[in-house]
Design a protein around this motif. Sequence first.
Motif, PDB file in Angstrom:
ATOM      1  N   THR A 114      21.865  23.164  30.963  1.00  0.00           N
ATOM      2  CA  THR A 114      22.486  23.245  32.280  1.00  0.00           C
ATOM      3  C   THR A 114      21.531  22.623  33.299  1.00  0.00           C
ATOM      4  OG1 THR A 114      21.573  25.465  32.638  1.00  0.00           O
ATOM      5  CG2 THR A 114      23.782  25.310  31.684  1.00  0.00           C
ATOM      6  N   ALA A 131      21.524  19.869  37.204  1.00  0.00           N
ATOM      7  CA  ALA A 131      22.222  19.406  38.404  1.00  0.00           C
ATOM      8  C   ALA A 131      21.595  18.071  38.807  1.00  0.00           C
ATOM      9  CB  ALA A 131      22.099  20.417  39.533  1.00  0.00           C
ATOM     10  N   TRP A 170      25.963  21.216  37.218  1.00  0.00           N
ATOM     11  CA  TRP A 170      26.641  21.977  38.275  1.00  0.00           C
ATOM     12  C   TRP A 170      26.812  21.001  39.434  1.00  0.00           C
ATOM     13  CZ3 TRP A 170      28.176  25.824  35.661  1.00  0.00           C
ATOM     14  CH2 TRP A 170      27.343  26.523  34.781  1.00  0.00           C
ATOM     15  N   HIS A 229      30.691  18.293  33.670  1.00  0.00           N
ATOM     16  CA  HIS A 229      30.329  18.885  34.958  1.00  0.00           C
ATOM     17  C   HIS A 229      31.273  20.021  35.304  1.00  0.00           C
ATOM     18  CE1 HIS A 229      33.633  17.257  37.516  1.00  0.00           C
ATOM     19  NE2 HIS A 229      33.728  16.389  36.526  1.00  0.00           N
ATOM     20  N   GLU A 283      31.695  24.402  41.031  1.00  0.00           N
ATOM     21  CA  GLU A 283      31.857  25.855  41.124  1.00  0.00           C
ATOM     22  C   GLU A 283      32.959  26.258  42.105  1.00  0.00           C
ATOM     23  OE1 GLU A 283      28.965  29.774  41.603  1.00  0.00           O
ATOM     24  OE2 GLU A 283      28.323  27.812  42.327  1.00  0.00           O
ATOM     25  N   ILE A 343      30.816  31.303  35.044  1.00  0.00           N
ATOM     26  CA  ILE A 343      30.077  30.242  35.723  1.00  0.00           C
ATOM     27  C   ILE A 343      29.018  30.845  36.633  1.00  0.00           C
ATOM     28  CG2 ILE A 343      30.244  28.285  37.289  1.00  0.00           C
ATOM     29  CD1 ILE A 343      31.480  27.970  34.420  1.00  0.00           C
ATOM     30  N   LYS A 351      25.105  29.970  36.087  1.00  0.00           N
ATOM     31  CA  LYS A 351      24.411  29.184  37.111  1.00  0.00           C
ATOM     32  C   LYS A 351      23.372  29.990  37.872  1.00  0.00           C
ATOM     33  CE  LYS A 351      25.207  26.180  41.089  1.00  0.00           C
ATOM     34  NZ  LYS A 351      26.197  25.569  42.018  1.00  0.00           N
TER      35      LYS A 351
END
Length: 271
Positions: free
Chosen positions: A97, A99, A130, A151, A154, A163, A167
């Motif tokens: 995970t 970003a 994310w 992707h 959220e 989620i 996250k």
Amino acid sequence: MKKLLVLGILFFYFNNSFAQEERKIPFSVAISSHLIKYNQKIDAAYQDRDLERAEFLFDSLVTNHLNGTYMDNFNVYPLKGESISLEEYEKPIFLITSASWCVPGIGEIPALNDLADRFHDQIDFVVLFWDTKENLKEKVKEYTQNIKLVHIDEKTNQDSYIINKLKHALGFPMMYFMDSNKKILDIRKIVTHHSSETLSNSYSIHFNSLSKGVSLLISNLDLNSETSTTESDTIQNKDNRSEEERNIDEEYEIYKREQDSLNNNTKRKNN
């Protein structure tokens, strides 16, 4: 009385069988049950600048409460095509995970690419951002085609319950290692190093770290394969006879039945 005894035995057997079935605890349930205490303790550790204790708390949470749970199913979005649910991935999963604003070590993605190119036939390598679709487009050229880039925005995703946990509970970037049934084998942080590291050193640092996750997934895959083979062999060889011994015994049984049939015919004629 005999009927009651038989019913009692059957009840005990089935009750014991169900008791031995594995309880599949969802990841979201496990993390929710322990998150408040974990956050209190880890916040105190960071306030005291006790990074060693912070690492211990994280490892303890993962080892004692999260490993062995099952990742909840949720949808992710590739750049092209429809959304994909986690359960659609059939192989063991190496999930990262991240970003677009996370800055990886200079050797991290090259090391991950090399591992994915080598082991993609056995493992699904997935990097989950994310992020928005537009930001993900900028990352595509950095990764090999053997890594699935997906992707989640959220704000628009419908699986907010999981989620949110993925996250915000443990943070990111993070690595999740799951078998083909989505059972979590381990969760680890991405290693970090000083930005001044050379490409060669950074590659070695990340390759050594990432390859441990690959080894975990491969060894678990091999273990399951050996277990399946052993169970199959046990069923086929439950009487411990070789194939040749079984053939001889079968031939003898056929011979014996023929002889019994001849003897019975002879008796009937004499009578």
